[in-house]
Motif scaffolding. Structure first.
Motif, mmCIF file in Angstrom:
data_model
loop_
_atom_site.group_PDB
_atom_site.id
_atom_site.type_symbol
_atom_site.label_atom_id
_atom_site.label_comp_id
_atom_site.label_asym_id
_atom_site.label_seq_id
_atom_site.Cartn_x
_atom_site.Cartn_y
_atom_site.Cartn_z
ATOM 1 N N ASP A 111 1.010 -1.075 -0.213
ATOM 2 C CA ASP A 111 -0.124 -0.092 -0.122
ATOM 3 C C ASP A 111 0.761 1.316 -0.062
ATOM 4 N N ARG A 112 1.820 1.383 0.715
ATOM 5 C CA ARG A 112 2.782 2.325 0.961
ATOM 6 C C ARG A 112 3.562 2.704 -0.526
ATOM 7 N N LYS A 130 0.851 4.309 -2.544
ATOM 8 C CA LYS A 130 0.541 5.216 -2.508
ATOM 9 C C LYS A 130 1.532 6.491 -2.438
ATOM 10 N N GLU A 131 2.786 6.071 -1.869
ATOM 11 C CA GLU A 131 3.645 7.056 -1.521
ATOM 12 C C GLU A 131 4.724 7.313 -2.848
ATOM 13 N N LYS A 132 4.845 6.351 -3.536
ATOM 14 C CA LYS A 132 6.079 6.216 -4.564
ATOM 15 C C LYS A 132 5.152 6.331 -5.955
#
Length: 328
Positions: free
Chosen positions: A178-179, A182-184
């Motif tokens: 998920d990270r 969402k972040e990358k």
């Protein structure tokens, strides 16, 4: 921007249609799920999109690179975490990463920097010099994800990424995935037969069965499409109650499967008493009755008439028949 475009993609093996004229598109930065039982065509689809299998017909592109005409460009723009482990157990985590980086011709200084960054991302930096054969299943999956990201792919393919892991490790891995999304901003396409995994990670879900996409939308819209509530009735007279219930105008859909009757409808609480009364009037004995909001399992049942578990069992039977020795 569209990251992946698929049009009438088909794959046959000796007359068996594994993927049957599927079409869909995936936006850049989207987390997209292929949800279905084993043998549904998920891995075959991913293998074609990652250029490991040649389609029988149809076309597809990854970031505008054609999967048949521009295979090298496709491979440079994607990362893959295979369903089966592909790590070298006799090498350390760092050595596995370093070997992968050399294959992609990443310069030494940049390679070392990125290996350390990614091992830290998946919390393996303190185990980087340990042999992979000493790693747990969850640690290996995290290392495979880190390795798949080393050459900075625009699209990450995850084939059953948490298969065989315990629930705690699975949840831990979900947070990494998920990270990344969402972040990358990495476009993620994952295959899974875990309902909760698709629900938690995917912006949109394509439910695939017997090589065909039977439904495609967000998880919420898929659930809304089958009605607001689900009533499940256990009864030895399930065929009789099915024929009685389906006559009601407020019933959107009713199915008999696996010893129970499943009803899709709005405002279930208003109709439970009516169901009980009509069963009593027709001499039908109800063993139990339950109400719940639709799940992705209910969506699969609605569109196929079978549960995911039942379909997996029949898929295994089909595979056994395909590989059954012929008598001379």
């Amino acid at each position: 921007m569209v990251a992946i475009e698929v049009e009438n993609l088909t794959k046959e093996f000796n007359g068996f249609v594994a993927v049957d004229h599927i079409s869909f598109s995936i936006e850049s930065g989207e987390a997209f799920g292929l949800l279905g039982p084993n043998g549904a065509g998920k891995t075959t689809t991913m293998s074609m999109l990652s250029t490991m299998l040649k389609p029988t017909s149809g076309r597809a592109s990854v970031h505008d690179f054609d999967i048949l005409k521009e295979q090298d460009d496709v491979r440079k723009s994607i990362g893959i975490v295979f369903q089966d482990q592909s790590l070298d157990e006799e090498l350390t985590a760092y050595e596995n990463m370093d070997f992968h980086g050399r294959l992609y011709r990443i310069p030494k200084n940049l390679r070392e920097k990125k290996i350390n960054e990614l091992l830290k991302l998946v919390e393996l930096e303190d185990k980087k010099d340990n042999l992979v054969k000493t790693y747990s299943g969850g640690m290996r999956r995290r290392l495979e994800i880190a390795r798949g990201l080393l050459h900075e792919p625009r699209v990450l393919f995850l084939d059953e990424p948490t298969l065989g892991l315990d629930p705690q490790t699975r949840n831990h891995l979900w947070s990494y995935i998920d990270r990344l999304n969402k972040e990358k901003g990495i476009t993620i396409i994952l295959t899974t037969h875990y309902m909760e995994e698709a629900d938690k990670l995917c912006d949109r879900i394509a439910i695939i069965d017997k090589g065909k996409i039977i439904a495609l939308d967000t998880s919420e819209k898929l659930k809304e499409s089958i009605g607001g509530d689900v009533i499940e009735i256990m009864s030895s007279d399930r065929d009789k109650i099915h024929s009685v219930i389906k006559a009601f105008s407020w019933v959107k859909h009713v199915d008999v499967h696996n010893g129970s009757v499943t009803i899709n409808l709005q405002n279930a609480e208003k109709h439970v008493a009516e169901i009980v009364n009509v069963a009593y009037d027709n001499g039908i004995e109800i063993e139990s009755i339950s109400i719940h909001k639709p799940t992705l399992e209910d969506v699969f049942l609605y569109y196929t008439g079978r549960t995911m578990r039942e379909e997996e069992a029949s898929s295994k039977d089909r595979m056994r028949m395909m590989h059954k020795p012929q008598r001379r």
